[in-house]
Design an enzyme around this catalytic site. Sequence first.
Site, PDB file in Angstrom:
ATOM      1  CD  GLU A 152      -0.803   2.011  10.619  1.00  0.00           C
ATOM      2  OE1 GLU A 152      -0.546   1.211   9.701  1.00  0.00           O
ATOM      3  OE2 GLU A 152      -0.112   2.112  11.641  1.00  0.00           O
ATOM      4  CD  GLU A 307      -1.590  -0.139  15.187  1.00  0.00           C
ATOM      5  OE1 GLU A 307      -0.547  -0.619  14.710  1.00  0.00           O
ATOM      6  OE2 GLU A 307      -2.623   0.005  14.523  1.00  0.00           O
TER       7      GLU A 307
HETATM    8  C1  GLA Z   1       0.002  -1.213  11.587  1.00  0.00           C
HETATM    9  C2  GLA Z   1      -1.466  -1.560  11.519  1.00  0.00           C
HETATM   10  C3  GLA Z   1      -1.847  -2.752  12.329  1.00  0.00           C
HETATM   11  C4  GLA Z   1      -0.792  -3.837  12.240  1.00  0.00           C
HETATM   12  C5  GLA Z   1       0.527  -3.267  12.680  1.00  0.00           C
HETATM   13  C6  GLA Z   1       1.636  -4.277  12.693  1.00  0.00           C
HETATM   14  O1  GLA Z   1       0.329  -0.275  12.488  1.00  0.00           O
HETATM   15  O2  GLA Z   1      -2.288  -0.485  11.877  1.00  0.00           O
HETATM   16  O3  GLA Z   1      -3.081  -3.237  11.839  1.00  0.00           O
HETATM   17  O4  GLA Z   1      -0.717  -4.299  10.940  1.00  0.00           O
HETATM   18  O5  GLA Z   1       0.897  -2.268  11.764  1.00  0.00           O
HETATM   19  O6  GLA Z   1       2.864  -3.702  13.058  1.00  0.00           O
END
Ligand code: GLA
Length: 668
Positions: A152, A307
């Site tokens: 991210e 995710e």
């Molecule tokens: C992001 C990050 C993860 C985690 C999630 C929690 O998407 O990529 O490492 O911190 O948020 O929601």
Amino acid sequence: MKQVTEAVPFIAFGGDYNPEQWSEEVWIDDAEKMQKAGVNLVSVAIFSWGVLEREEGVFDFSWLDKVLDILHDHGIGVCLATATASTPAWLSAKYEDVAAIDPNGQPYRFGSRQHYSPNSPTYQKAVKKLVRKLAERYRDHPALKMWHINNEYACHVAECYSSYSKAAFRDWLKDRYETIGNLNDRWGTNFWSQRYNDWEEIDLPVNLATFYNPGQMLDYKRFMNDSLFNLYKIEKEILREVTPDVPVFTNFMYEFKPLDYFDWARELDVVTWDAYPDPRDGIPYSFALQHDLMRSLKQGQPFILMEQVTSHVNWRDINLTKKPGIMRLWSYSTIGHGGDGIMFFQWRQARAGAEKFHGAMIPHSNSEESRAYREVKQLGSELKKLDSLVGARTPAKVAIVFDWENWWAVEMEGKPHNKLDYMEQIKRYYKVFYDRNIAVDFVRAQDDLSPYEMVIAPMLYMIKPGDAENFEQFTDNGGTLVISFFSGIADENDRIHLGGYPAPLRKVLGLRVEEFVPYADEHANTIVYNGRKVKNSTWADIIELEGAAAIAYYENEWYKGKPAATCYRYGSGKSVYIGTNPEAAFLENLLGGLLKEKQIDSPLDAPPDVEVLQRDTDQHKHLIIVNHNDHEVELKLNKGVVYTDLLADEQIENTVRAGALDVKILRF
Ligand code: GLA
């Protein structure tokens, strides 16, 4: 290079896996539970730099070797992360220049994550060393399916004001403008005595007495996007060199303003993204929009949801839990919109650290009877039946123009109306199609528009060279073009297109905008359309017709009777201009009529809150029917077609029933 569908020839199912937070016995338990749940892919080592390189140049891969072996023995593939998302303590302590600098000139401190500056040569050097080591060590490991680069990008730190960033900004500008004279012209620096003699006089746009130079600010945003993108490319280059066959990606986040994901997607082998819609928002149509945008970034190539959470996050003020069935339902909506994978953050709920209350596939109880694990297991067993969907494309006849640079520009300060919200405008138009189950792609104004019959460009303030001609060609060839207020105003340096607003679009729209009338928040007006009255807010364009016909009028104010919306025949198509922000009923009516003219329809008629999504391969078509209602619904199927219900493994004809919060996936 292997295609992603070769590397992962099934619906990917799994999540982020952080074994370094657990002991070796737990790894075996993990792998066994993963196997039982149908997990086939996990992302490993995303935040592992500190345990992989324990001191400068001292690497310990022993634990990762074991983890990868265990996973492979259990038939689980790995997206191996490059571990560069968070730097180790020794690096920050030894080299202060790794840190990004905030707008107040303060370095971000160690103790959280993502505090690095993309332009720090020290960070870049350390990254290169680590990535090469990892790639060389695991190049032949059979568990390695894809590379997960960083994590991210920019999610916490999207700007940096360090001296490295300043120097890099100057270089970036030299590259873009070549001469200082050209830069002065593009930035309009004779305004407020801002003229530069030399590149060295240029600073970062921060801590200014009042309004910034819009050209400079826009370029700073581009520059930061490029700086982060460059980091990604540095890693990718090493991975390609060492493992030329292994697909690479980084994980995106929704419609994230700082990064131009259209730009980035060219360098990803698959778009992956992380989705956390808030359960309190109800039926997540913005979530659907995000899926459609992600699918569009690589021109329709399916994405992987990298995710999501089984139940609840931990970073909102109050973290609502998804009620039973919602995670499954939204996962199928994801698949319907073009997802070839359903992954979670994270596999096992953390014991310590800032995310210990974030939901996971295995909760703290470690129980196979937990709701989270049971739901995961059910989904895992179902997804195995959907191999024929892998790689399937979404047929779309409608496209919405979405442009990151336009987003940056239209929301910068100093406008007639400084509360304009580009995403909100995009969403208002998108919702009309979403509610009707009409598939929508997102495109840029420079893209090939020929696959589409209808193109909508809400608030396209910035028109770049060639955009207007592209719209003209699309319309000339029979397309229906819809453009809304405050479009066609500025060029790519945020200078006005002279010659009467919206100068580059006057030809295709057959009109001129004489004046803008922004509305105060509390102000609304009425427009009359087809004899019906609807409210409008935010803005009114005072339109002079130049060939176009008025299709709606303002009812009040000093511009009473002036056109609020117009229609113009152009070539064998038509253009429609909406010079205000009308209430939803107007958009539904107008766009509904345009869809009818073009005979663009949903794959099946459906009751409200039922998504009907289509995905096709050369062999099969699929309908994904997602019922967001708390009650059963029945839909009529197309006559004479025999469908295979993939989840129930049975043939059906004539009608289909989907239970409360349930899904049907029909192949035909
Ligand atoms: C992001 C990050 C993860 C985690 C999630 C929690 O998407 O990529 O490492 O911190 O948020 O929601």
